[in-house]
Design a protein around this motif. Structure first.
Motif, PDB file in Angstrom:
ATOM      1  N   LYS A  15      48.095  41.208  39.145  1.00 52.31           N
ATOM      2  CA  LYS A  15      47.685  41.261  37.748  1.00 52.31           C
ATOM      3  C   LYS A  15      46.642  42.358  37.612  1.00 52.31           C
ATOM      4  O   LYS A  15      45.985  42.722  38.576  1.00 52.31           O
ATOM      5  CB  LYS A  15      47.105  39.930  37.276  1.00 52.31           C
ATOM      6  N   ARG A  19      46.920  31.776  39.608  1.00 49.34           N
ATOM      7  CA  ARG A  19      46.271  30.500  39.284  1.00 49.34           C
ATOM      8  C   ARG A  19      47.338  29.428  39.034  1.00 49.34           C
ATOM      9  O   ARG A  19      47.089  28.243  39.269  1.00 49.34           O
ATOM     10  CB  ARG A  19      45.394  30.635  38.046  1.00 49.34           C
ATOM     11  N   HIS A  28      34.686  31.899  34.111  1.00 52.34           N
ATOM     12  CA  HIS A  28      35.113  32.745  35.223  1.00 52.34           C
ATOM     13  C   HIS A  28      33.877  33.517  35.657  1.00 52.34           C
ATOM     14  O   HIS A  28      33.487  34.486  35.014  1.00 52.34           O
ATOM     15  CB  HIS A  28      36.215  33.695  34.752  1.00 52.34           C
ATOM     16  N   ASN A  30      31.736  35.538  38.587  1.00 52.21           N
ATOM     17  CA  ASN A  30      31.715  36.269  39.851  1.00 52.21           C
ATOM     18  C   ASN A  30      30.280  36.356  40.338  1.00 52.21           C
ATOM     19  O   ASN A  30      29.330  36.238  39.553  1.00 52.21           O
ATOM     20  CB  ASN A  30      32.245  37.691  39.655  1.00 52.21           C
ATOM     21  N   GLN A  34      40.989  42.725  33.450  1.00 52.71           N
ATOM     22  CA  GLN A  34      41.151  42.467  34.891  1.00 52.71           C
ATOM     23  C   GLN A  34      40.697  41.068  35.300  1.00 52.71           C
ATOM     24  O   GLN A  34      41.274  40.453  36.185  1.00 52.71           O
ATOM     25  CB  GLN A  34      40.352  43.478  35.723  1.00 52.71           C
ATOM     26  N   THR A  35      39.636  40.598  34.655  1.00 49.68           N
ATOM     27  CA  THR A  35      39.060  39.316  35.072  1.00 49.68           C
ATOM     28  C   THR A  35      39.507  38.175  34.170  1.00 49.68           C
ATOM     29  O   THR A  35      40.188  37.260  34.627  1.00 49.68           O
ATOM     30  CB  THR A  35      37.518  39.436  35.085  1.00 49.68           C
ATOM     31  N   HIS A  42      43.141  36.272  33.923  1.00 48.87           N
ATOM     32  CA  HIS A  42      43.592  35.053  34.622  1.00 48.87           C
ATOM     33  C   HIS A  42      43.606  33.865  33.663  1.00 48.87           C
ATOM     34  O   HIS A  42      44.597  33.148  33.556  1.00 48.87           O
ATOM     35  CB  HIS A  42      42.654  34.724  35.791  1.00 48.87           C
ATOM     36  N   TYR A  89      30.992  32.267  43.352  1.00 53.09           N
ATOM     37  CA  TYR A  89      32.258  32.572  42.671  1.00 53.09           C
ATOM     38  C   TYR A  89      32.718  31.250  42.091  1.00 53.09           C
ATOM     39  O   TYR A  89      33.214  30.377  42.810  1.00 53.09           O
ATOM     40  CB  TYR A  89      33.286  33.125  43.662  1.00 53.09           C
ATOM     41  N   TRP A  96      36.684  35.363  45.708  1.00 49.34           N
ATOM     42  CA  TRP A  96      38.012  34.995  45.171  1.00 49.34           C
ATOM     43  C   TRP A  96      39.049  34.826  46.288  1.00 49.34           C
ATOM     44  O   TRP A  96      39.950  34.005  46.198  1.00 49.34           O
ATOM     45  CB  TRP A  96      38.507  36.027  44.169  1.00 49.34           C
ATOM     46  N   TYR A 151      47.609  32.113  46.760  1.00 47.17           N
ATOM     47  CA  TYR A 151      48.226  33.404  47.115  1.00 47.17           C
ATOM     48  C   TYR A 151      49.403  33.179  48.064  1.00 47.17           C
ATOM     49  O   TYR A 151      50.447  33.812  47.942  1.00 47.17           O
ATOM     50  CB  TYR A 151      47.209  34.318  47.798  1.00 47.17           C
TER      51      TYR A 151
HETATM   52  O1  LIG Z   1      41.662  38.924  40.081  1.00 47.19           O
HETATM   53  C1  LIG Z   1      40.496  39.031  40.296  1.00 47.19           C
HETATM   54  C2  LIG Z   1      39.753  38.026  41.081  1.00 47.19           C
HETATM   55  O2  LIG Z   1      40.523  36.822  41.112  1.00 47.19           O
HETATM   56  C3  LIG Z   1      38.383  37.721  40.577  1.00 47.19           C
HETATM   57  O3  LIG Z   1      38.324  36.422  40.041  1.00 47.19           O
HETATM   58  C4  LIG Z   1      37.982  38.614  39.499  1.00 47.19           C
HETATM   59  O4  LIG Z   1      36.636  38.472  39.270  1.00 47.19           O
HETATM   60  C5  LIG Z   1      38.315  40.036  39.824  1.00 47.19           C
HETATM   61  O5  LIG Z   1      37.719  40.899  38.880  1.00 47.19           O
HETATM   62  C6  LIG Z   1      39.791  40.154  39.715  1.00 47.19           C
HETATM   63  O6  LIG Z   1      40.265  41.345  40.299  1.00 47.19           O
END
Ligand SMILES: O=C1[C@H](O)[C@H](O)[C@@H](O)[C@H](O)[C@H]1O
Ligand SMILES: NC(=O)C1=CN([C@@H]2O[C@H](COP(=O)(O)OP(=O)(O)OC[C@H]3O[C@@H](n4cnc5c(N)ncnc54)[C@H](O)[C@@H]3O)[C@@H](O)[C@H]2O)C=CC1
Length: 336
Positions: A96, A126, A154, A156, A171-172, A175, A234, A271, A279
């Motif tokens: 993603k 997820r 979410h 980090n 990007q974050t 999800h 996280y 993560w 994964y």
């Molecule tokens: O996909 C992701 C990771 O899963 C982290 O949760 C995010 O913080 C990160 O930016 C992103 O690349």
């Protein structure tokens, strides 16, 4: 038993993880070539996997001996790499986001539909996490009654330099944008994004945290805190509030410790650890399906809807937090 011959493009943090995962943990696939625009990164992963370094991404995608491609390059490179895979009729697992904007995702949808075969799975892992699946089972079984609200966070530990406010969404937060729709099985109707006080821990110029609010077609109200410099851990939180009760995403479990007048557990800091099983499950399913010549899981349409939602959230934030209607187009039968 046939073994899927996989080429991987992008040998950074998750590319290294996925390459080793496929090579050493998962079944019925092997990494035969890797590449990266930074040759040293590719060489390191090639050494770890005992495979060759391809000169370019094109070499991997066009190689007739490679059955399928994993794209773990950085976000802006995804669209072109996926389009190239579709051109070569190669199955592709694209981390993603599918594309950083809806218009890029639409190009992918157009190419995939014109090619007449679904080839793309998007790395919204997820959906494969045990905790989220347990939540979905309870919601689908009516255990908490009709969902009314969803609260998510979410967080980090640190954003690092170079992360932009748009990346925080594309990007974050992407999800939660994908996951929540899947969790409560409802389409989005309108979106808002606001920013308030910024943490002193955020790099200069990055307003962090951001607050996302989404209303669904049936009126469910979703809020998502996106906080890239939370520092303490996280920390991924999700709670669905229903008419008869609530259900929470379970925290990862660590053994409680007692020492020096302290009692507690440690927190996840990364993560790659927090979702390590998800994964594995998503990629093993991708391998199994690809060997059968089919796709399942998050597809290009899911990637497009997530990108469209992200586009409008960024527009809302940049307009000061206005509520913006999301006229979700009908999902084509091709992506049913
Ligand atoms: O996909 C992701 C990771 O899963 C982290 O949760 C995010 O913080 C990160 O930016 C992103 O690349
Ligand atoms: N599903 C998840 O939980 C996660 C997903 N990701 C996604 O995975 C992707 C990679 O993320 P990271 O590994 O953290 O980034 P990274 O920056 O560590 O690695 C990306 C690598 O891609 C390479 N690259 C960039 N453009 C390329 C191109 N055109 N061809 C070949 N190589 C290219 C870079 O040189 C770099 O080595 C991103 O899209 C990110 O959103 C990342 C972390 C977690």
């Amino acid at each position: 038993m046939k073994e899927l011959q996989v080429g991987l493009i992008g040998c950074g943090a998750i590319g290294r993880d996925h390459a080793q995962r496929i090579q050493n943990k998962l079944q019925r696939a092997k990494i035969v070539a890797v590449t990266d625009v930074i040759k040293e990164s590719a060489q390191k992963v090639a050494q770890l996997c005992g495979c060759k370094v391809a000169e370019t991404a094109e070499d991997i995608i066009a190689d007739p001996k490679i059955d399928a491609v994993v794209v773990t390059a950085w976000d802006p490179a995804h669209k072109e790499l996926v389009l190239e895979c579709i051109k070569h009729k190669k199955f592709v697992f694209c981390e993603k986001p599918l594309a950083t904007e809806a218009k890029g995702a639409k190009e992918i949808i157009k190419a995939e539909m014109e090619g007449g075969q679904r080839l793309v799975q998007v790395g919204f892992m997820r959906r494969y996490d045990k905790g989220y699946r347990q939540m979905k089972e309870l919601i689908d079984a009516g255990e908490i009654g009709a969902p009314l609200l969803v609260h998510s966070a979410h967080r980090n530990v640190a954003s690092g330099q170079g992360v932009t406010e748009d990346f925080m969404i594309t990007q974050t937060c992407i999800h939660e944008i994908d996951l929540t729709k899947w969790l409560i099985q409802d389409d989005y109707d309108s979106v808002r994004c606001i920013v308030g006080r910024t943490s002193k821990e955020a790099p200069e110029g990055l307003r962090d945290p951001q607050m996302v609010m989404i209303r669904t077609k049936s009126g469910i109200c979703i809020d998502i805190e996106v906080f890239l410099n939370a520092r303490f851990g996280y920390d991924i939180q999700c709670q669905v509030v229903g008419e008869n009760g609530t259900v929470n995403l379970p925290d990862p479990s660590y053994p409680p410790i007692r020492k020096e007048a302290f009692k507690g557990t440690s927190l996840c800091m990364d993560w790659s650890v927090r979702f390590i099983e998800a994964y594995d499950v998503e990629l093993q399913e991708w391998i199994d399906n690809t060997l059968e010549g089919i796709t399942s899981g998050p597809n290009s349409w899911d990637g497009y809807i997530a990108a469209l939602t992200a586009d409008l959230l960024i527009q809302s934030r940049d307009e000061g937090g206005t509520e913006i209607k999301l006229n979700t187009p009908e999902r084509p039968v091709f992506y049913a």
